[in-house]
Every structure is written in structure tokens, then in C-alpha cells.
Design a protein around this motif. Sequence first.
Motif, PDB file in Angstrom:
ATOM      1  N   ASN A  67       0.855  -1.179   0.000  1.00  0.00           N
ATOM      2  CA  ASN A  67       0.000   0.000   0.000  1.00  0.00           C
ATOM      3  C   ASN A  67       0.897   1.237   0.000  1.00  0.00           C
ATOM      4  OD1 ASN A  67      -1.619   2.239   0.923  1.00  0.00           O
ATOM      5  ND2 ASN A  67      -3.183   0.748   1.506  1.00  0.00           N
ATOM      6  N   ILE A  68       0.907   1.946  -1.140  1.00  0.00           N
ATOM      7  CA  ILE A  68       1.765   3.117  -1.304  1.00  0.00           C
ATOM      8  C   ILE A  68       0.887   4.358  -1.362  1.00  0.00           C
ATOM      9  CG2 ILE A  68       3.595   4.170  -2.671  1.00  0.00           C
ATOM     10  CD1 ILE A  68       3.711   1.286  -4.070  1.00  0.00           C
ATOM     11  N   ASP A  69       0.952   5.134  -0.298  1.00  0.00           N
ATOM     12  CA  ASP A  69       0.165   6.376  -0.247  1.00  0.00           C
ATOM     13  C   ASP A  69      -1.302   6.118  -0.594  1.00  0.00           C
ATOM     14  OD1 ASP A  69       2.630   7.593   0.288  1.00  0.00           O
ATOM     15  OD2 ASP A  69       3.004   7.970  -1.832  1.00  0.00           O
ATOM     16  N   GLY A  70      -1.852   5.003  -0.094  1.00  0.00           N
ATOM     17  CA  GLY A  70      -3.265   4.700  -0.270  1.00  0.00           C
ATOM     18  C   GLY A  70      -3.604   3.852  -1.480  1.00  0.00           C
ATOM     19  N   LYS A  71      -2.629   3.582  -2.349  1.00  0.00           N
ATOM     20  CA  LYS A  71      -2.871   2.757  -3.541  1.00  0.00           C
ATOM     21  C   LYS A  71      -2.102   1.438  -3.390  1.00  0.00           C
ATOM     22  CE  LYS A  71      -2.049   2.517  -8.499  1.00  0.00           C
ATOM     23  NZ  LYS A  71      -1.224   3.019  -9.601  1.00  0.00           N
TER      24      LYS A  71
END
Length: 199
Positions: A67-71
Motif C-alpha cells: 500500500n503506497i500512499d493509499g494505492k
Amino acid sequence: MSNVFEFVAESRGQSGKSAARRARRAGNVPAVIYGGHGEPQMLLLNHNEVIKHLAHEAVYSHVLGVNIDGKTERVVLKGVQRHPAKFQVLHMDFLRVTMSEALKVHVPLHFVNEQTSVGGKKGGIVTHAMIDVEVSCLPAALPDYIEVDLGGLDIGESAHLSDIVLPAGVEIVALAQGSEHDHPVASMMASKASKDDAA
């Protein structure tokens, strides 16, 4: 408890050794996601969370989420660089996964029926030549581990890659390269006690 198969990360703008050292001093692990159909992406993960995740064997052979900055990106873990002297993870490599495309991953081998095998009942001792094997399959077919049944193994015999019963849709990469790559995974050796009994 957090999901063991999901890493939470943040984008890392800077690359290079000095930026990586700063990240580690701050309690983070530098990482990169590459491959698939996207550009490489530099990341930072929390070191304590990484250590908790890596304690689970299945993380090394499972489709993971980052999960990278919500994505969320679907990935497999391709490499972990550890400090040679400290209990510290220095860097991690993740490979992007496309669910419709086969991938190659090392999967742990779990050996069963060693003690109750033909050779085990005679006092034989099993030596393991491999602890994992590289397989090729679609992400949905990726097993957490592959079981190797040693029940029929007698003293002086070996189990080879071709003896492993594979889950549907899974191939061993080495075997696809030819029969000369059919390496032994475990051998049953005579122990001193079993040699003495036979004498």
C-alpha cells in the motif's frame, strides 16, 4: 493485528546511498518495486513492521500487497538484503505481479514422513539438498509451500525434483530446462547405529 500479506509504504523521492542511510537511521527500510508494466518506484517501509512480516515463511512465496500512499500494488518479494552483523533489514526488492501472467518464485519445501519412511524405520537419516525450489505459475496458483513425501525413501536412495507432486498449474523451472536438471532434494543416509545393526 495487521495483515501479514500487506506492507504499508510511502514514496521515497531520493535515491542513492546517503538517502538510504538517512532512511535507515530514521527506522525505515529503503525498497523498490520494479517490473510488470510500470516504472521502478522507490519506497520506504517501517523497519519494525518489516521484521514482523518477514517472520512469516509464507511472505516469501505469496502474492503480497504494498500500500503506497493509499494505492495497493500486487507484488512478490524478490530480495531481502540484511546487515551481516546486526538484526537489521537494509533493503527490499518487490516485483510487480500481473494476475494473468506467469511468474517465477522460490517456494519453500516441506518434507513429510521422514521418521516413518522405509529408511527412517531402519535408523536412516535424511539430508536435505534443497530447502526451496523455483516454480513458474500464474499468481493465483502460487502455493505457500510444496510438500515432499519421503515415505517411500530407503537407505541409499534420493528423492529428486521429478518425484515431487506439484499442485495444478505449477511447474518446476529446472525441470523445464531438461532431465539433466532433475536434481536430488533429499537423500536417506545410513546412520552409525543402522550400520552397526547391519554388521
